[in-house]
Design an enzyme around this catalytic site. Sequence first.
Site, PDB file in Angstrom:
ATOM      1  N   ASP A 141      -3.563   1.813 -10.414  1.00 47.33           N
ATOM      2  CA  ASP A 141      -4.318   2.335  -9.314  1.00 47.33           C
ATOM      3  C   ASP A 141      -4.119   3.886  -9.066  1.00 47.33           C
ATOM      4  O   ASP A 141      -4.669   4.381  -8.130  1.00 47.33           O
ATOM      5  CB  ASP A 141      -3.868   1.812  -7.977  1.00 47.33           C
ATOM      6  N   HIS A 143      -1.763   5.822  -9.254  1.00 46.47           N
ATOM      7  CA  HIS A 143      -0.790   6.551  -8.614  1.00 46.47           C
ATOM      8  C   HIS A 143       0.196   7.567  -9.527  1.00 46.47           C
ATOM      9  O   HIS A 143       0.203   6.969 -10.799  1.00 46.47           O
ATOM     10  CB  HIS A 143       0.308   5.542  -7.796  1.00 46.47           C
ATOM     11  N   GLU A 148       1.301   6.417  -3.898  1.00 44.80           N
ATOM     12  CA  GLU A 148       0.537   5.322  -3.833  1.00 44.80           C
ATOM     13  C   GLU A 148      -1.099   5.819  -3.159  1.00 44.80           C
ATOM     14  O   GLU A 148      -0.948   7.146  -2.564  1.00 44.80           O
ATOM     15  CB  GLU A 148       0.849   4.275  -2.968  1.00 44.80           C
TER      16      GLU A 148
HETATM   17  P1  PGA Z   1       3.994   1.576 -16.457  1.00 45.61           P
HETATM   18  O1  PGA Z   1       4.146   2.088 -15.203  1.00 45.61           O
HETATM   19  O2  PGA Z   1       4.190   2.774 -17.426  1.00 45.61           O
HETATM   20  O3  PGA Z   1       5.123   0.559 -16.542  1.00 45.61           O
HETATM   21  O4  PGA Z   1       2.579   1.110 -16.698  1.00 45.61           O
HETATM   22  C1  PGA Z   1       3.598   3.259 -14.835  1.00 45.61           C
HETATM   23  C2  PGA Z   1       3.495   3.457 -13.251  1.00 45.61           C
HETATM   24  O5  PGA Z   1       3.384   2.542 -12.624  1.00 45.61           O
HETATM   25  O6  PGA Z   1       3.502   4.707 -12.833  1.00 45.61           O
END
Ligand code: PGA
Length: 279
Positions: A141, A143, A148
């Site tokens: 998304d 973030h 968020e």
């Molecule tokens: P991920 O998480 O590296 O496990 O995809 C990244 C995040 O959510 O910031």
Amino acid sequence: MRLVILDDYDLASEWAAKYIRNRIIKFKPSPERYFTLGLPTGSTPYGCYQKLIEYYRSGDISFKYVKTFNMDEYVGLPRAHPESYHSYMWNNFFKHIDIDPANAHILDGNAVDLETECQAYEKKITEAGGIELFVGGIGPDGHIAFNEPGSSLVSRTRVKTLAKDTIVANARFFGNDLSKVPTMALTVGVGTVMDAKEVMILITGAHKAFALYKAIEEGVNHMWTVSAFQQHPRTIFVCDEDATLELRVKTVKYFKGTNSKHNKLQANYSFWEESSDLN
Ligand code: PGA
């Protein structure tokens, strides 16, 4: 902005690790002058940490005069829980290198007063002289850290409620049981990361392709908080081919054409100063 496109996850991890290694070596850290590094957790940086451990073991690099600040931590998850970001960092990185534990900073999601904890964290970063290189990952998304969608783009370290998308994405670390995923976290703000002298964001996998497109081909938008880094003078996005799937062919071709220059840069920090055409 620089966009470095590597064929796959392993090559992207290696490129990022070499960049970090070379930046630290060039900085010549000493007891009077620590190198300050911001760090992420998650599946994306895992390969980069593995490579940095290799470089440490082969004697290429020391973390003795490096201070680290992690981006975030869950609220209320015991520090010793296998999925806490404390556990992640110690098991996957810190315990394998020569960093002084006192210099490895991670927010305390179990602090009695979370607000005070966040403010103290900002103060510690300032006292360390600010972050030289902030390494980050993003969620599908868009973030950055746990900022968020809808987070202020000038936000500082604070308590955040996690978005449903993030809880769903992170459920894989909690036996796919949504009810076990913490719903709140402490996170550095977008503004905290923006204050770093340089920012490197790792994006791999087709599931992040739309976020990369939003990050670099559309406008700055608080619904895709990583897009804020369009306004940072030194941002490097390091990605694999899969993450470029939603980008224009023109964008991919342009940045691939600059890759040979990027590789020179990696070996030489004058990267930013000397090649203004890449800024
Ligand atoms: P991920 O998480 O590296 O496990 O995809 C990244 C995040 O959510 O910031």
